[in-house]
Design a protein around this motif. Structure first.
Motif, PDB file in Angstrom:
ATOM      1  N   THR A  21     -13.431 -21.470  22.211  1.00  0.00           N
ATOM      2  CA  THR A  21     -12.369 -20.613  21.688  1.00  0.00           C
ATOM      3  C   THR A  21     -12.912 -19.611  20.677  1.00  0.00           C
ATOM      4  O   THR A  21     -12.612 -18.405  20.747  1.00  0.00           O
ATOM      5  N   VAL A  22     -13.719 -20.099  19.737  1.00  0.00           N
ATOM      6  CA  VAL A  22     -14.264 -19.215  18.710  1.00  0.00           C
ATOM      7  C   VAL A  22     -15.166 -18.151  19.320  1.00  0.00           C
ATOM      8  O   VAL A  22     -15.091 -16.970  18.967  1.00  0.00           O
ATOM      9  N   VAL A  23     -16.024 -18.558  20.255  1.00  0.00           N
ATOM     10  CA  VAL A  23     -16.950 -17.612  20.883  1.00  0.00           C
ATOM     11  C   VAL A  23     -16.199 -16.540  21.651  1.00  0.00           C
ATOM     12  O   VAL A  23     -16.501 -15.341  21.525  1.00  0.00           O
ATOM     13  N   TYR A  24     -15.207 -16.928  22.418  1.00  0.00           N
ATOM     14  CA  TYR A  24     -14.482 -15.951  23.224  1.00  0.00           C
ATOM     15  C   TYR A  24     -13.752 -14.943  22.337  1.00  0.00           C
ATOM     16  O   TYR A  24     -13.804 -13.730  22.586  1.00  0.00           O
ATOM     17  N   ILE A  25     -13.079 -15.432  21.297  1.00  0.00           N
ATOM     18  CA  ILE A  25     -12.320 -14.534  20.420  1.00  0.00           C
ATOM     19  C   ILE A  25     -13.257 -13.585  19.677  1.00  0.00           C
ATOM     20  O   ILE A  25     -12.971 -12.380  19.542  1.00  0.00           O
ATOM     21  N   MET A  26     -14.399 -14.091  19.208  1.00  0.00           N
ATOM     22  CA  MET A  26     -15.336 -13.236  18.484  1.00  0.00           C
ATOM     23  C   MET A  26     -15.960 -12.189  19.398  1.00  0.00           C
ATOM     24  O   MET A  26     -16.133 -11.026  18.998  1.00  0.00           O
ATOM     25  N   MET A  27     -16.300 -12.575  20.615  1.00  0.00           N
ATOM     26  CA  MET A  27     -16.871 -11.608  21.549  1.00  0.00           C
ATOM     27  C   MET A  27     -15.839 -10.557  21.947  1.00  0.00           C
ATOM     28  O   MET A  27     -16.153  -9.372  22.081  1.00  0.00           O
ATOM     29  N   ASP A  28     -14.598 -10.998  22.120  1.00  0.00           N
ATOM     30  CA  ASP A  28     -13.559 -10.056  22.524  1.00  0.00           C
ATOM     31  C   ASP A  28     -13.159  -9.133  21.371  1.00  0.00           C
ATOM     32  O   ASP A  28     -12.634  -8.042  21.608  1.00  0.00           O
ATOM     33  N   ALA A  29     -13.409  -9.553  20.125  1.00  0.00           N
ATOM     34  CA  ALA A  29     -13.001  -8.766  18.965  1.00  0.00           C
ATOM     35  C   ALA A  29     -13.879  -7.544  18.734  1.00  0.00           C
ATOM     36  O   ALA A  29     -13.501  -6.653  17.965  1.00  0.00           O
ATOM     37  N   GLN A  30     -15.054  -7.491  19.371  1.00  0.00           N
ATOM     38  CA  GLN A  30     -15.896  -6.321  19.174  1.00  0.00           C
ATOM     39  C   GLN A  30     -15.224  -5.090  19.788  1.00  0.00           C
ATOM     40  O   GLN A  30     -14.530  -5.180  20.801  1.00  0.00           O
ATOM     41  N   PRO A  31     -15.378  -3.937  19.154  1.00  0.00           N
ATOM     42  CA  PRO A  31     -14.662  -2.730  19.614  1.00  0.00           C
ATOM     43  C   PRO A  31     -15.115  -2.277  20.996  1.00  0.00           C
ATOM     44  O   PRO A  31     -16.282  -2.420  21.367  1.00  0.00           O
ATOM     45  N   GLY A  32     -14.164  -1.744  21.752  1.00  0.00           N
ATOM     46  CA  GLY A  32     -14.465  -1.226  23.077  1.00  0.00           C
ATOM     47  C   GLY A  32     -14.517  -2.306  24.130  1.00  0.00           C
ATOM     48  O   GLY A  32     -14.262  -3.478  23.870  1.00  0.00           O
ATOM     49  N   ASP A  33     -14.821  -1.902  25.356  1.00  0.00           N
ATOM     50  CA  ASP A  33     -14.999  -2.840  26.457  1.00  0.00           C
ATOM     51  C   ASP A  33     -15.983  -2.249  27.448  1.00  0.00           C
ATOM     52  O   ASP A  33     -16.535  -1.165  27.227  1.00  0.00           O
TER      53      ASP A  33
ATOM     54  N   TYR B 128      -7.930 -15.080  27.621  1.00  0.00           N
ATOM     55  CA  TYR B 128      -8.606 -16.320  27.240  1.00  0.00           C
ATOM     56  C   TYR B 128      -8.077 -17.510  28.039  1.00  0.00           C
ATOM     57  O   TYR B 128      -8.861 -18.335  28.532  1.00  0.00           O
ATOM     58  N   LEU B 129      -6.751 -17.611  28.197  1.00  0.00           N
ATOM     59  CA  LEU B 129      -6.184 -18.740  28.934  1.00  0.00           C
ATOM     60  C   LEU B 129      -6.588 -18.685  30.406  1.00  0.00           C
ATOM     61  O   LEU B 129      -6.885 -19.718  31.014  1.00  0.00           O
ATOM     62  N   LEU B 130      -6.616 -17.476  30.964  1.00  0.00           N
ATOM     63  CA  LEU B 130      -7.067 -17.339  32.356  1.00  0.00           C
ATOM     64  C   LEU B 130      -8.541 -17.726  32.484  1.00  0.00           C
ATOM     65  O   LEU B 130      -8.944 -18.397  33.440  1.00  0.00           O
ATOM     66  N   TRP B 131      -9.339 -17.304  31.498  1.00  0.00           N
ATOM     67  CA  TRP B 131     -10.762 -17.642  31.541  1.00  0.00           C
ATOM     68  C   TRP B 131     -10.973 -19.146  31.366  1.00  0.00           C
ATOM     69  O   TRP B 131     -11.812 -19.741  32.042  1.00  0.00           O
ATOM     70  N   LEU B 132     -10.215 -19.763  30.446  1.00  0.00           N
ATOM     71  CA  LEU B 132     -10.356 -21.200  30.214  1.00  0.00           C
ATOM     72  C   LEU B 132      -9.967 -21.997  31.454  1.00  0.00           C
ATOM     73  O   LEU B 132     -10.619 -22.993  31.804  1.00  0.00           O
ATOM     74  N   LYS B 133      -8.901 -21.553  32.128  1.00  0.00           N
ATOM     75  CA  LYS B 133      -8.482 -22.220  33.361  1.00  0.00           C
ATOM     76  C   LYS B 133      -9.577 -22.128  34.419  1.00  0.00           C
ATOM     77  O   LYS B 133      -9.902 -23.113  35.096  1.00  0.00           O
TER      78      LYS B 133
ATOM     79  N   SER C 221     -25.079  -5.839  24.524  1.00  0.00           N
ATOM     80  CA  SER C 221     -25.207  -4.390  24.322  1.00  0.00           C
ATOM     81  C   SER C 221     -24.354  -3.597  25.298  1.00  0.00           C
ATOM     82  O   SER C 221     -23.965  -2.465  25.006  1.00  0.00           O
ATOM     83  N   THR C 222     -24.048  -4.163  26.466  1.00  0.00           N
ATOM     84  CA  THR C 222     -23.209  -3.472  27.450  1.00  0.00           C
ATOM     85  C   THR C 222     -21.762  -3.957  27.444  1.00  0.00           C
ATOM     86  O   THR C 222     -20.977  -3.558  28.293  1.00  0.00           O
ATOM     87  N   GLU C 223     -21.429  -4.849  26.470  1.00  0.00           N
ATOM     88  CA  GLU C 223     -20.069  -5.383  26.335  1.00  0.00           C
ATOM     89  C   GLU C 223     -19.632  -6.140  27.592  1.00  0.00           C
ATOM     90  O   GLU C 223     -18.462  -6.085  27.990  1.00  0.00           O
ATOM     91  N   ASP C 224     -20.593  -6.824  28.197  1.00  0.00           N
ATOM     92  CA  ASP C 224     -20.310  -7.697  29.345  1.00  0.00           C
ATOM     93  C   ASP C 224     -19.860  -9.048  28.793  1.00  0.00           C
ATOM     94  O   ASP C 224     -20.646  -9.988  28.673  1.00  0.00           O
ATOM     95  N   ILE C 225     -18.575  -9.147  28.449  1.00  0.00           N
ATOM     96  CA  ILE C 225     -18.055 -10.322  27.753  1.00  0.00           C
ATOM     97  C   ILE C 225     -18.218 -11.597  28.582  1.00  0.00           C
ATOM     98  O   ILE C 225     -18.663 -12.631  28.050  1.00  0.00           O
ATOM     99  N   PRO C 226     -17.856 -11.638  29.868  1.00  0.00           N
ATOM    100  CA  PRO C 226     -18.031 -12.892  30.630  1.00  0.00           C
ATOM    101  C   PRO C 226     -19.474 -13.398  30.631  1.00  0.00           C
ATOM    102  O   PRO C 226     -19.722 -14.593  30.468  1.00  0.00           O
ATOM    103  N   MET C 227     -20.447 -12.469  30.769  1.00  0.00           N
ATOM    104  CA  MET C 227     -21.850 -12.885  30.789  1.00  0.00           C
ATOM    105  C   MET C 227     -22.299 -13.351  29.413  1.00  0.00           C
ATOM    106  O   MET C 227     -23.026 -14.344  29.278  1.00  0.00           O
ATOM    107  N   ALA C 228     -21.880 -12.631  28.356  1.00  0.00           N
ATOM    108  CA  ALA C 228     -22.262 -13.020  26.995  1.00  0.00           C
ATOM    109  C   ALA C 228     -21.677 -14.381  26.634  1.00  0.00           C
ATOM    110  O   ALA C 228     -22.361 -15.229  26.046  1.00  0.00           O
TER     111      ALA C 228
END
Length: 383
Positions: A21-33, A66-71, A344-351
């Motif tokens: 939960t913490v990792v996903y929220i922190m990664m998603d909080a970075q600006p942009g996508d 996040y809920l979709l990813w957790l599922k 660096s490329t904001e690839d959240i699922p991979m990060a």
């Protein structure tokens, strides 16, 4: 002991989901996508970029994503990697995690063995010129700037002496006519190493039943037989030259990491050994007339090993942290370099997938360290 292990596994599972939960929220909080990469592409209109964001699922609120990813995670699906589209994250991890594990596991085991033996001898023969010189050299290696040291190793052994390749995972020129892929050879190299390790472990166990005079000969003979068996096997496969190419690319990163980690293990073992030698049971062992080698190896070194074992286990757990630097310098396509590119490329699922890999190793390492403590020190018991 069994109840303790079950309780710790339950704690690790709960901690793991909190970590997710913490990792996903922190990664998603970075600006942009990830769609921002295409902002400067004049061929894409704003509507096309919005369509891209919608297909990647970036137009939904963070909690819904996040809920979709957790599922999906519970079902074993980490999502699609944006930077490796359309490859799933789990497929990228399965390909690159073994490369990081082999790199750091090999370096950690070699540095642990060399550092433990050297630190044990230095503490036992303290006060000489060799101890002072080795300690100063160890402090220098332990505190050295890793990127600079890695670049110096490349400059000396790869560029100047031309002993090892400068970087990468394979040499494309050699692999142009290869009948199989690099992963095929690499995975069979891992299987060969696993089988060889098991055989050597069995040789080590059975050699204890042999009288001491012949024990060392039996162990060395077993090691030679295993080595000859490996050479014969790879020569018969017809792809031994490709395995040798991977080993040549792997040698310089392992040597660099071993030298850096070896120094820390040696200093830790020396300090721990010096403290252990002051204990009363060492004096009692000497009073019994036991040989000095028995006192050093079976009484002092075993108890001095506890903090060293902890350091080894945790260094394996956080291999990805050091991999970001090491793999970037040597262009080694492992999890550390993958995490850097994903961030660096904001690839959240991979990060997130790469950080989940690190979290899994860390939690497992804590459990393994607790179990090893109980095995190495009979004074430790878990209810």
């Amino acid at each position: 002991m069994r109840r303790y292990i079950v309780r710790r596994i339950i704690q690790n599972v709960l901690t793991f989901f909190l970590f997710l939960t913490v990792v996903y929220i922190m990664m998603d909080a970075q600006p942009g996508d990830y769609a921002n990469i295409y902002l400067q592409d004049p061929r894409l209109t704003p509507d096309q970029r919005e369509i891209l964001r919608s297909r990647l699922g970036l137009d939904k609120p963070v909690m819904e994503r996040y809920l979709l990813w957790l599922k999906s995670f519970i079902q074993g699906d980490f999502g699609i990697s944006f930077s490796n589209y359309p490859r799933p994250v789990i497929e990228v991890i399965a390909e690159r995690a073994p490369r990081t594990l082999v790199l750091f596991l090999s370096a950690s085991v070699m540095s642990f063995y060399m550092g433990f033996v050297a630190g044990k001898i230095l503490a036992w023969r303290r006060g000489g010129l060799l101890e002072y010189a080795t300690t100063i050299g160890g402090v220098g290696l332990y505190t050295i700037f890793t990127p600079w040291f890695a670049l110096m190793m490349i400059w000396i052994f790869a560029f100047t002496l031309d002993i090892f390749p400068i970087g990468k995972f394979i040499n494309p020129v050699i692999w142009l006519q290869a009948p199989v892929g690099a992963n095929y050879v690499f995975y069979r190299m891992l299987l060969t190493a696993l089988v060889a390790s098991l055989v050597l472990f069995m040789v080590l166990v059975f050699s204890r039943r042999i009288e001491p005079r012949r024990r060392k000969l039996a162990r060395w003979g077993g090691a030679v037989v295993v080595l000859l068996g490996i050479l014969a096997f790879w020569r018969s496969t017809g792809v031994g030259v490709y395995a040798l190419d991977i080993l040549r690319h792997l040698a310089l990163p392992i040597m660099t990491l071993t030298l850096i980690s070896f120094a820390g293990t040696m200093l830790l073992t020396r300090n721990s050994m010096l403290e252990t030698l002051r204990e009363d049971y060492i004096m009692a062992a000497r009073a019994k007339g036991l040989p000095e080698k028995v006192i050093r190896d079976k009484h002092a070194a075993r108890n001095a090993m506890l903090p060293v074992i902890t350091s080894l286990v945790f260094s394996l757990a956080f291999a990805l942290d050091g991999g970001v630097i090491t793999e970037s310098v040597f262009s080694w396509p492992g999890m550390g370099r993958t995490l850097l590119i994903a961030a660096s490329t904001e690839d959240i699922p991979m990060a997130v997938g790469a950080l989940v890999f690190t979290g899994t190793l860390a939690l497992t390492a804590h459990l393994v360290a607790d179990i090893l403590y109980a095995y190495l020190d009979p004074r430790i018991r878990y209810a």
